[in-house]
Design a protein around this motif. Structure first.
Motif, short mmCIF file in Angstrom:
data_model
loop_
_atom_site.label_atom_id
_atom_site.label_comp_id
_atom_site.label_asym_id
_atom_site.label_seq_id
_atom_site.Cartn_x
_atom_site.Cartn_y
_atom_site.Cartn_z
N ARG A 1 1.13 -1.30 -0.11
CA ARG A 1 0.02 0.33 0.32
C ARG A 1 0.90 1.34 -0.22
N GLU A 2 2.14 1.12 0.74
CA GLU A 2 2.82 2.25 0.76
C GLU A 2 3.14 2.72 -0.92
N LEU B 1 -2.96 0.21 -4.35
CA LEU B 1 -3.63 1.06 -3.06
C LEU B 1 -5.20 0.35 -2.56
N ARG B 2 -5.27 -0.55 -3.71
CA ARG B 2 -6.67 -1.23 -3.21
C ARG B 2 -6.21 -1.98 -2.09
N PRO C 1 -0.16 1.33 -8.83
CA PRO C 1 -0.80 2.37 -8.06
C PRO C 1 -2.11 1.79 -7.16
N VAL C 2 -2.49 1.64 -8.41
CA VAL C 2 -4.67 1.54 -7.57
C VAL C 2 -4.23 0.44 -7.31
N LEU D 1 0.90 4.16 -2.53
CA LEU D 1 0.97 5.92 -2.22
C LEU D 1 2.40 6.94 -2.74
N LEU D 2 3.71 5.67 -2.30
CA LEU D 2 4.56 6.56 -3.64
C LEU D 2 3.88 7.14 -4.61
N GLY D 3 2.91 6.21 -5.45
CA GLY D 3 2.47 6.06 -6.99
C GLY D 3 1.88 7.84 -7.03
N ALA D 4 1.13 7.29 -5.73
CA ALA D 4 0.13 8.37 -5.85
C ALA D 4 1.10 9.94 -5.87
N LEU D 5 2.36 9.76 -5.36
CA LEU D 5 3.04 10.89 -4.75
C LEU D 5 3.82 11.43 -6.33
N GLY D 6 4.09 10.31 -6.86
CA GLY D 6 4.21 10.75 -8.22
C GLY D 6 5.96 10.10 -8.82
N ALA D 7 5.60 8.92 -7.50
CA ALA D 7 6.80 7.58 -7.77
C ALA D 7 7.01 7.53 -9.23
N LYS D 8 7.63 7.06 -10.21
CA LYS D 8 7.88 6.16 -11.28
C LYS D 8 8.03 4.98 -10.60
#
Ligand SMILES: Nc1ncnc2c1ncn2[C@@H]1O[C@H](COP(=O)(O)OP(=O)(O)OP(=O)(O)O)[C@@H](O)[C@H]1O
Ligand SMILES: [Mg+2]
Lengths: 217, 414
Positions: free
Chosen positions: B300-301, B411-412, B407-408, B304-311
């Motif tokens: 999940r983290e 996160l789920r 990421p999606v 989250l990194l993906g949501a923050l913009g991580a590639k």
């Protein structure tokens, strides 16, 4: 009205599970103006999270168009354009509250004194000045969500997408977090798209939308 | 510092945690492997060095032999000395004999040496005990230490030596003659610490050997010392080029003479190195599995990194770097540990043999009171590159898993 910072046109998304095809979104149109707050409600399973994931660019739509501040969606732009808050707080457990807020800044580049000062200020704004050096495990649910709110605001984004940010909190704490989120967005002229089940929270946004049968009304 | 390196370090050393257990154990695993590699390759290197040293000490740097005997060694020696790089020469004659003491026979190879000049080529005096090389004259003999033990002969005892020539004479005379052995007094032992030499070689002066074998003035070969720093193989080639073909002489370096043995030595060392490298590989597997667990636990983290913009490749770098970092730390700790053990190796061997009461046995069998060690830079570099490389590879699979997470979906995940 000024140029919308987010515009979605005829977004559609369906999932295939087994031999069944679930049409979750079919033709969602949405424009969000700078600084505007919008709430999105809908039944569980109506596709609210799916919609936010499309708007954030984390997921790609089957059809339709999406633009962020007039430009097409790109990963590199996400960290600066968007802040996200989720039902679960998703703080990184190994680092303290302040470092979690700074993490958003690190995505853009190594944080300097300016960024550190801003992170401290945000932590203070969400009422956690005393808890800045505490690890997520040492914070309550409401406090963690406030850290997540501060993190979402760290890079001064144009838009915050919040997916049921109060879902894991009790009513009073939830109210406080919503007040904080709305207040901060208003003060910083940040647009907000808030997904919620709570009618009274939704009532506090400028525009209230309902997601039903795969489209917004 | 890019965020993925920052996060990698924070995952290895979380804020507020004094002792990061997972990290420490991973590092320890790699460092044990590195330490064992360094210790074993250094000790084997030390033995290798000793053996090479001993080989040169017994054979000289280069040896010249002919098709048969060298009839006029003095002339050849004079020619050899003219070749630049040749420092000293000494002739030798050799042959099998029967040595009898107290009715106990042994069949050593006998070496006839030029007592006055041999030490210019071979530091033989260093290996002679219980007497002196200078005491060797036409009526005396120096025995290998193991040979002396087998015979039961001590310094001062007289042994009897029979040569093939004596039997030949007996045969030719059709029994008219009496077979009288040559009586030689033991004036010392030599001990190279090499079973094959100490157990089956005896030394006499060249003249005595020539008489025993009826060689006249001829010898079997000439040992050479070359200037320090010169390559023995190249020197042998130069000597071969300088010697006239009519003499039918051939120079060979000690490396060429012992190439089979040296090959085995090197092969053994490489094999050992290769096998011990598997300790690092096993440690790396444990790094892989703990990083994989960490990827699953942090699904999940990572979302989250993906949501923050991580590639994805930055996420991969975060986990790969953890493997690399464990490799670097493990290697440094391992080198410290390894060189520490090597530094105190004599004390460690001492304590160990004290505990097991095997000190006497160790001395008897290995003839050393202190363990040789030589760290070959090539092995050192191979160890460092190998262990860091393997650890980094260990991070690759978890990194790939992490980068593959959407990421999606992350996160789920519950
Ligand atoms: N990866 C997926 N695979 C298959 N179906 C999915 C997937 N993700 C979502 N769905 C389906 O899409 C529909 C919408 O899901 P979504 O999570 O967007 O709903 P929601 O409106 O956010 O619900 P809630 O209010 O409970 O959070 C659901 O019926 C869900 O089962
Ligand atoms: Mg949802």
């Amino acid at each position: 009205m000024s140029e919308p910072i987010l515009s979605a046109r005829r977004l559609s998304k369906s999932y295939v599970s087994g031999d069944r095809r679930i049409e979750v979104l079919c033709g969602v149109d949405l424009e969000i103006a700078a600084g505007e707050s919008v709430s999105i409600r809908g039944e569980s399973g109506s596709g609210k999270s799916t919609l936010l994931n499309l708007l954030s660019g984390l997921d790609s739509p089957d059809g339709g168009e999406l633009a962020w501040a007039g430009a097409s969606v790109h990963v590199d732009a996400r960290a600066k354009f968007l802040g996200m808050v989720f039902q679960s707080f998703y703080l990184i457990p190994e680092i303290d509250a302040l470092a979690n807020v700074l993490m958003a800044a690190r995505m853009i580049g190594a944080p300097g004194a300016v960024e550190r000062a801003r992170a401290k200020e945000l932590i203070a704004r969400v009422g956690l000045a005393e808890r800045a050096t505490h690890l997520p495990a040492q914070l309550s649910g409401g406090e963690r969500q406030r850290v997540a709110v501060a993190r979402a605001l760290m890079n001064s984004p144009k838009l915050i997408l919040a997916d049921e940010p109060t879902g894991n909190l009790d009513e009073r704490t939830g109210d406080a977090v919503i007040e904080l989120l709305l207040g901060l967005c208003r003060d910083t002229a940040t647009a907000l798209a808030l997904v919620t089940h709570n009618a009274s929270h939704a009532a506090k946004t400028r525009r209230q939308l309902m997601l039903t049968a795969g489209s917004l009304a | 510092m890019p965020w993925y390196l920052y996060l990698a370090l924070k995952q290895l050393f979380p804020t507020g945690r004094r002792f990061p257990f997972f990290t420490a154990i991973s590092i320890l695993g790699v460092s044990l492997g590195v330490a064992v590699l360094i210790i074993s390759s250094s000790v084997m290197g030390g033995f290798g060095h000793k053996i090479r040293e001993m080989t040169v000490d017994t054979q000289g740097d280069v040896q010249v032999r002919g098709d048969g005997l060298i009839a006029d060694p003095a002339a050849v020696q004079a020619q050899l000395m003219k070749i630049p790089g040749v420092l000293a020469t000494t002739p030798f004659a050799e042959g099998a004999v029967m040595v009898i003491f107290n009715l106990k026979p042994q069949f050593p190879g006998m070496q006839g040496i030029d007592v006055n000049h041999i030490t210019n080529v071979i530091p033989l005096q260093q290996y002679v005990h219980g007497g002196a090389l200078a005491a060797l004259d036409d009526d005396s003999i120096i025995l290998g230490s193991q040979l002396a033990i087998s015979l039961g002969a001590r310094v001062g005892d007289t042994v009897e030596v029979y040569t093939p020539l004596a039997f030949e004479k007996l045969k030719m005379s059709k029994g008219d003659e009496v077979l009288l052995p040559r009586q030689l007094r033991v004036v010392g032992y030599f001990e190279f610490g090499h079973q094959a030499l100490d157990g089956s070689v005896a030394l006499v002066p060249l003249r005595a050997m020539q008489n025993l074998y009826g060689l006249g003035r001829a010898v079997h070969g000439i040992n050479l010392k070359i200037a320090p720093g010169l390559d023995a193989d190249a020197m042998a080639d130069r000597i071969n080029a300088a010697l006239p073909a009519s003499l039918h002489l051939r120079a060979r370096s000690w490396i060429e003479i012992n190439q089979d043995f040296l090959f085995v030595l090197q092969f053994e060392r490489n094999m050992m190195f290769f096998l011990l490298m598997f300790i690092v590989v096993v440690a790396a597997f444990s790094v892989t599995s703990s990083l994989l667990i960490s990827v699953v636990r942090k699904t999940r983290e990572i979302g989250l990194l993906g949501a923050l913009g991580a590639k994805p490749r930055q996420v991969a770098a975060c986990f790969c770097f953890q493997g690399f970092f464990i490799g670097v730390c493990g290697t440094m700790v391992g080198l410290g540990l390894g060189f520490g053990v090597l530094h105190f190796r004599d004390d460690i061997v001492h304590v160990f043999t004290k505990l097991t009461q095997s000190e006497a046995a160790l001395l008897r069998f290995y003839q050393f009171s202190h363990l040789p060690a030589y760290t070959d830079p090539a092995y050192l570099v191979a160890t460092i590159i190998g262990s860091i490389g393997i650890s980094t590879l260990a991070g690759l699979l978890p990194a790939w898993r992490a980068a593959k997470l959407k990421p999606v979906e992350a996160l789920r995940s519950e």
